[in-house]
Design a protein around this motif. Structure first.
Motif, short mmCIF file in Angstrom:
data_model
loop_
_atom_site.label_atom_id
_atom_site.label_comp_id
_atom_site.label_asym_id
_atom_site.label_seq_id
_atom_site.Cartn_x
_atom_site.Cartn_y
_atom_site.Cartn_z
N ILE A 113 0.84 -1.20 0.00
CA ILE A 113 0.00 0.00 0.00
C ILE A 113 0.88 1.24 0.00
CG2 ILE A 113 -1.70 1.34 1.31
CD1 ILE A 113 -2.82 -1.42 2.29
N GLU A 114 1.88 1.28 0.87
CA GLU A 114 2.77 2.43 0.94
C GLU A 114 3.50 2.67 -0.38
OE1 GLU A 114 5.56 2.37 4.17
OE2 GLU A 114 4.01 2.90 5.65
N ASN A 115 3.81 1.63 -1.10
CA ASN A 115 4.52 1.76 -2.38
C ASN A 115 3.58 1.99 -3.55
OD1 ASN A 115 7.08 1.50 -1.25
ND2 ASN A 115 6.96 -0.73 -1.30
N GLY A 116 2.28 2.11 -3.29
CA GLY A 116 1.32 2.36 -4.35
C GLY A 116 1.07 1.17 -5.24
N GLU A 117 1.35 -0.01 -4.74
CA GLU A 117 1.18 -1.23 -5.53
C GLU A 117 -0.08 -1.99 -5.18
OE1 GLU A 117 4.81 -3.48 -5.15
OE2 GLU A 117 6.02 -1.69 -5.47
N SER A 118 -0.81 -1.52 -4.17
CA SER A 118 -2.04 -2.18 -3.75
C SER A 118 -3.05 -1.13 -3.31
CB SER A 118 -1.74 -3.14 -2.60
OG SER A 118 -2.91 -3.82 -2.19
N ASN A 119 -4.32 -1.42 -3.57
CA ASN A 119 -5.38 -0.51 -3.16
C ASN A 119 -5.61 -0.56 -1.66
OD1 ASN A 119 -6.29 0.73 -5.57
ND2 ASN A 119 -7.28 -1.18 -6.16
N LEU A 120 -6.01 0.56 -1.11
CA LEU A 120 -6.38 0.66 0.29
C LEU A 120 -7.90 0.60 0.36
CD1 LEU A 120 -5.52 1.16 3.21
CD2 LEU A 120 -5.59 3.61 2.72
N THR A 121 -8.44 -0.44 0.99
CA THR A 121 -9.89 -0.57 1.11
C THR A 121 -10.42 0.45 2.12
OG1 THR A 121 -9.82 -2.17 2.91
CG2 THR A 121 -9.76 -3.05 0.64
#
Length: 176
Positions: A113-121
């Motif tokens: 999430i911090e690296n912008g590679e996964s969405n934050l629900t």
């Protein structure tokens, strides 16, 4: 609020059915919303904001539709959210592991999430802002005015438990 939903649907160029499908509601429920027959919850409005990348300040009347609708790509938005998350985690002096333990995520998920590679629900966003004591509008949309001292469930509960303070605030608001 219902009129703002219609304004948003029209701005995005979506049909009633496609707007409803994105929110996982029926077209008939969407018709009731458009007609003003449904009171919209904060949770529903957050879902609308998350689904369509809309700044929540649009629903409070603080900004207009053109400012509210995100023009950044979903990938760029993930990077921005991740950068704000990492910035605040570091500002609070927390390690990745410490924050992941606080919010119930693995440190590898939080790293993505911090690296912008996964969405934050939405659920995880609420868990994170509560742990970091910041506003969800800041984390998700970069609204600097809503970064600190968030109006969240914790504050609402405290005010319910302190009616004398709630009364003072209410009286101050009447003067505005």
């Amino acid at each position: 609020m219902n009129k703002k939903i219609v304004e948003l649907k029209n701005k995005l160029g979506l049909s009633r059915a496609s707007f409803a499908k994105a929110l996982d509601i029926s077209p008939s429920q969407m018709a009731r919303i458009e007609a003003g027959k449904v009171v919209l919850s904060d949770e529903f409005l957050l879902k609308v904001c998350g689904t369509f990348h809309v700044n929540p300040s649009f629903f409070t009347g603080e900004i207009d539709i053109d400012e509210a609708v995100s023009v950044v790509s979903p990938e760029e938005k993930k990077k921005q959210v991740g950068n704000r998350l990492k910035q605040m985690r570091m500002e609070k002096g927390l390690t990745l592991k410490e924050l992941s333990d606080l919010v119930g995520l693995s440190d590898s998920q939080l790293c993505l999430i911090e690296n912008g590679e996964s969405n934050l629900t939405e659920k995880r966003a609420v868990d994170i802002v509560e742990a970091l004591e910041v506003g969800v509008e800041w984390l998700l949309y970069g609204d600097e005015e809503k970064k600190y001292f968030p109006l969240n469930e914790k504050m609402a509960q405290w005010l319910w438990n302190h009616p004398e303070v709630r009364e003072q605030i209410w009286k101050m608001m009447e003067d505005c």
